[in-house]
Design an enzyme around this catalytic site. Structure first.
Site, PDB file in Angstrom:
ATOM      1  CB  CYS A   1       5.302  13.089  -3.907  1.00  0.00           C
ATOM      2  SG  CYS A   1       4.308  13.939  -2.831  1.00  0.00           S
TER       3      CYS A   1
ATOM      4  CD  GLU B   1       3.153   9.570  -3.653  1.00  0.00           C
ATOM      5  OE1 GLU B   1       1.910   9.359  -2.994  1.00  0.00           O
ATOM      6  OE2 GLU B   1       3.786  10.477  -3.519  1.00  0.00           O
TER       7      GLU B   1
END
Length: 227
Positions: free
Chosen positions: A141, A215
């Site tokens: 991230c 993700e």
């Protein structure tokens, strides 16, 4: 296979988890932001869920403070926590407001399954492991958004007024966030220099690959408006 000659742990992890990493950073959601074709409903859904994600991300940095072995590590994690609570959350709330999503609505938004899966995985990884495990789980991230923002900003027209996603792209391509990502790389390398062994690398690679998959699932959630 990861490039064992590289001194940069993040590059080794991204090389070793190339399919998962590519699916995440070159996702259809990402491409849609770059050329402006992403449905606005998908972006609004993502924005609300990302607000919830950031609250858990702040908890992960609070956990990193607890996991710190000395004051230097604890203060570094505190700086990350303050950056989320005092800067990034305000920026995100402002971005959401620009898309017609007030803060009280964000607070009432139920967590999507993809949000729960990703955030709980990061927190559980940190609880179970040490500071290096936690930062590896966070890195797709923190560093990935910087890479995505930089890639998109380089596309013709991505930052033009006609692209409704130009503000998001500019934020993550900007110097301030790029510095955050560079600091995250340095933290990974510092921790790796202290505690990474050849036997441990495959376990870190598993964490990184799973976080990258989650993700990509988060982008999927935005595209499909999944709850």
């Amino acid at each position: 296979m990861p490039n064992d000659q590289s001194n940069d742990l993040f590059d080794r992890l991204a090389d070793g988890a190339a399919p998962e990493w590519s699916r995440y950073v070159d996702h259809a959601f990402v491409r849609g932001m770059g050329d402006g074709s992403l449905p606005e409903a998908a972006f609004r859904h993502y924005l609300a869920q990302d607000y919830l994600f950031l609250t858990h991300f702040a908890r992960a940095y609070a956990l990193a403070i607890y996991k710190g072995r000395n004051l230097t590590e604890m203060r570094a994690s505190l700086n990350g926590l303050k950056a989320i609570l005092d800067v990034e959350m305000d920026l995100h709330v402002g971005l959401c407001a620009g898309w017609g999503i007030p803060e009280d609505e964000l607070e009432r938004t139920p967590e999507a399954k993809a949000t729960m899966a990703y955030t709980r995985y990061v927190l559980e990884t940190g609880l179970r492991g040490d500071l290096l495990d936690l930062h590896v789980a966070l890195s797709p991230c923190v560093i990935g958004y910087a890479e995505i923002g930089r890639r998109l900003a380089a596309l013709p027209g991505a930052l033009d007024d006609a692209n409704p996603y130009r503000v998001w792209i500019a934020e993550y391509a900007g110097e301030a966030y790029q510095a955050v990502a560079a600091s995250a790389r340095e933290t990974l390398n510092r921790l790796a220099a202290d505690s990474l062994t050849p036997a441990r690398f495959p376990r870190l690679l598993t964490i990184f690959a799973q976080a990258s998959r989650l993700e990509a699932d988060f982008w999927d959630m935005g595209l499909t408006l999944a709850d």
